[in-house]
Structure formats: C-alpha cells, structure tokens
Design a protein around this motif. Structure first.
Motif, PDB file in Angstrom:
ATOM      1  N   ASN A 127       0.780  -1.053   0.072  1.00 34.93           N
ATOM      2  CA  ASN A 127      -0.035   0.088   0.148  1.00 34.93           C
ATOM      3  C   ASN A 127       0.800   1.100   0.061  1.00 34.93           C
ATOM      4  O   ASN A 127       0.560   2.229   0.799  1.00 34.93           O
ATOM      5  CB  ASN A 127      -0.960   0.103   1.159  1.00 34.93           C
ATOM      6  CG  ASN A 127      -1.896  -1.114   1.255  1.00 34.93           C
ATOM      7  OD1 ASN A 127      -2.385  -1.602   0.241  1.00 34.93           O
ATOM      8  ND2 ASN A 127      -2.496  -1.766   2.467  1.00 34.93           N
ATOM      9  N   PHE A 128       1.760   1.227  -0.919  1.00 32.46           N
ATOM     10  CA  PHE A 128       2.637   2.449  -0.882  1.00 32.46           C
ATOM     11  C   PHE A 128       1.934   3.595  -1.751  1.00 32.46           C
ATOM     12  O   PHE A 128       1.351   3.125  -2.829  1.00 32.46           O
ATOM     13  CB  PHE A 128       4.000   2.084  -1.554  1.00 32.46           C
ATOM     14  CG  PHE A 128       4.929   1.408  -0.583  1.00 32.46           C
ATOM     15  CD1 PHE A 128       5.431   1.705   0.675  1.00 32.46           C
ATOM     16  CD2 PHE A 128       5.153   0.041  -0.778  1.00 32.46           C
ATOM     17  CE1 PHE A 128       6.403   0.953   1.450  1.00 32.46           C
ATOM     18  CE2 PHE A 128       6.119  -0.871   0.058  1.00 32.46           C
ATOM     19  CZ  PHE A 128       6.328  -0.264   0.983  1.00 32.46           C
ATOM     20  N   ALA A 129       2.020   4.771  -1.309  1.00 34.75           N
ATOM     21  CA  ALA A 129       1.299   5.780  -2.296  1.00 34.75           C
ATOM     22  C   ALA A 129       2.041   6.343  -3.367  1.00 34.75           C
ATOM     23  O   ALA A 129       1.317   7.191  -4.109  1.00 34.75           O
ATOM     24  CB  ALA A 129       0.729   7.022  -1.152  1.00 34.75           C
ATOM     25  N   SER A 130       3.312   6.093  -3.470  1.00 34.72           N
ATOM     26  CA  SER A 130       4.015   6.690  -4.609  1.00 34.72           C
ATOM     27  C   SER A 130       5.166   5.752  -4.793  1.00 34.72           C
ATOM     28  O   SER A 130       5.642   4.763  -4.091  1.00 34.72           O
ATOM     29  CB  SER A 130       4.550   8.039  -4.380  1.00 34.72           C
ATOM     30  OG  SER A 130       5.398   8.149  -3.276  1.00 34.72           O
ATOM     31  N   THR A 131       5.749   6.050  -6.098  1.00 34.04           N
ATOM     32  CA  THR A 131       7.080   5.349  -6.313  1.00 34.04           C
ATOM     33  C   THR A 131       8.359   5.621  -5.195  1.00 34.04           C
ATOM     34  O   THR A 131       9.142   4.601  -4.789  1.00 34.04           O
ATOM     35  CB  THR A 131       7.806   5.640  -7.706  1.00 34.04           C
ATOM     36  OG1 THR A 131       6.642   5.483  -8.807  1.00 34.04           O
ATOM     37  CG2 THR A 131       8.716   4.885  -7.881  1.00 34.04           C
TER      38      THR A 131
END
Length: 322
Positions: A127-131
């Motif tokens: 569930n990472f919101a960005s690279t």
C-alpha cells in the motif's frame, strides 16, 4: 581505589547493582525530570515501560555489511500526548574520551532499529502511495520516536573529557559552525549539587557517595547519625565508591532492613587510612624505581604484583608520582 575489589570478592558486579537501582520507575523518572525539566514531573513513573536494551544494528555501505553491537544499560519508553518517547540511561565509572560519539551511535542505532521495524511492516503490508515510498520503503507520513540518553558518571575524578561531538573534532573554531553537533547529556555524581531530586533514594545515594569521595565523614556523621539507611542503598553507595567495607556491611545487615551509618562510618575511616598507607608505599616504590631504574615499566609491574592493582590503577599512580 582498586576497582571493584569487594564486588569481585562477593561475586557482585557494580554494573548489575546500578542497573537494578535505576530500573525502579520512581527513581528513573525523577532522574530525568530533575536533569531535563528542572524537577517538573513531565515523566510519570506509572507510564514508564521497560524495553529491549539491545540496539545493535547491521550497517550497509556499497555492498559491504557489518554487524555493530550496542547495548544500553536501561531503556524505557513513556507515553507523551498521543505518542511516546524513548529514554536511555548509561552508567559510567571511568572517563571515556569518546563518550559523545558512543552516545550518538547508540541513539542512531535506536532510530535505525525502529526504522528497520517500520520498513519490515511496510514491506509486508504494501500500500505505498508513490514510487518514492516504494523505493525507500518508508512512507511520507512515517515518523520515528524521539530518543534521549543520559549518562551518569560516578568517577571520583572530575570529568575532563569532551561534552559534545564537536569537542572531539580537530577543526578551527571559525569552521565549527558548519558541522552538525551532538549534545552529550552528562550527570556527574561528584558535583551535582545544583540538582535537587525529589526522590529520597537518589538524594541519599548521591549525597553519601559524594561525601565519601571528599572524605567528609563529619558531614555523614551529622546528617545520618540518627537516620539509618536501607542495605540496598548502602550497597549502591558501596558499589559507586568501590568501598569494600561498606559493601560487606550492607550484605551482612541485609536481613535487618536498616544500616546505622555511624558504624559503617568507622569502617570507612579505617578503609581510608589503609588506602592512604598503601598509596604512601606505592609512592615510595615508584620514586625508588625512578632513582635506580629509569624503566617505569618495571615499576608498573612491581606495584601491580605487590598490591594486586589493575593496570589502569597502577598507571594512574605512575603518572602521579613518576
């Protein structure tokens, strides 16, 4: 004084005695509140929770990995608002001229340990919101918890070591402002009269230990003549001051629940006299060796063997009288 003579005889380690003393939440909280917050009860004893003291970590750099061990004496955490802070305590009997660096590394390892735990949790949950979050494995909203470490120095000599990281750097004064410093929190037991503890046990231990170092037996007699202290406190004072007679006295009276300091005082005086006599003998041997044999290594070995002194103690005598 020869370090831990009695502690060795009684199979008691100074470090163990001091750790047990400071594990008590009331004492631990009062120590931090007095030193950091001018006595205001910011840290609550009931809210302190003991945590793992091992902050060892694996350092990785350019493909090279190395395990570095670091274990603090006592570590506790406490709720502060909706979050918590981490508090570390280290006991120090001798001056360590790299102590700011040691403390900086210990605190950094504590942060590294928590960072590794957060990274492991994030990898598992995803569930990472960005690279950027995915690459660092640390979310933009992730935060580490604050770490504060105090060092109590129990030594008889005045601390003459560095008090900050910048003190350890060989740089011109005009360039010091460009380097990040690290504050070293040091409490000197022998000269902490400006600290006013609320806790009776801390006051008693610090007051008695300081008086013994200063050979102020009159003060001890005046203040503690009619005020028995517990064997536990006497044992702590004996461990700090490396007093064989006081440790023995504490252990012999452990079941009685209280110790009369007047009786222990007489033993301390005798011990002080014996130490004085021994130092006089050591001085004479060193000066004789200096006169007839300029090799101070021979004198070092001689006094170590004759008086069963550690190399550190013998070297201190050589430095003093050679």
């Amino acid at each position: 004084m020869e370090v831990l003579t009695t502690a060795k005889l009684n199979k008691i380690k100074q470090d163990t005695i001091l750790k047990n003393f400071w594990k008590n939440n009331d004492r631990f909280a009062d120590l931090f509140n007095t030193f950091l917050f001018n006595g205001e009860e910011i840290l609550k004893p009931d809210a302190l929770i003991e945590v793992d003291t091992d902050v060892s970590s694996i350092l990785k750099f350019n493909g090279h990995a190395e395990t570095v061990q670091k274990i603090l004496d006592i570590v506790k955490k406490t709720a502060y608002g909706i979050d918590f802070i981490i508090l570390g305590l280290e006991n120090q009997s001798h001056i360590h001229y790299a102590m700011p660096l040691r403390h900086m590394i210990g605190d950094a390892f504590s942060y590294q340990k928590e960072y590794n735990e957060i990274v492991a949790k994030n990898k598992k949950e995803g569930n990472f919101a960005s690279t950027d979050e995915f690459l660092s494995k640390f979310r933009r909203t992730d935060r580490l918890h604050g770490m504060v470490t105090l060092c109590i120095y129990y030594g008889e000599k005045e601390w003459d070591g560095p008090l900050s990281l910048v003190d350890m750097l060989d740089i011109p004064d005009k360039l010091k402002f460009i380097f990040s410093d690290y504050k070293f929190n040091l409490i000197q037991m022998r000269s902490c009269n400006n600290l006013h503890f609320h806790n009776y046990d801390i006051n008693t231990v610090f007051d008695l230990s300081s008086s013994i170092y200063n050979r102020d037996y009159e003060k001890i007699n005046k203040l503690y003549k009619n005020q028995p202290i517990s064997p536990e406190l006497a044992l702590v004072v004996g461990a700090i001051t490396e007093s064989q007679e006081l440790i023995d006295h504490a252990l012999e009276n452990e079941k009685k629940g209280a110790i009369n300091m007047c009786t222990a005082l007489e033993e301390l005086k005798k011990e002080g006299v014996q130490e004085g006599l021994q130092e006089g003998e050591v001085k004479g041997i060193i000066q004789t060796c200096k006169l007839f044999n300029p090799d101070h290594e021979a004198a070092l070995k001689l006094i170590m063997d004759k008086f069963s002194l550690s190399q550190e103690t013998a070297l201190a005598y050589i430095k003093k009288y050679w």
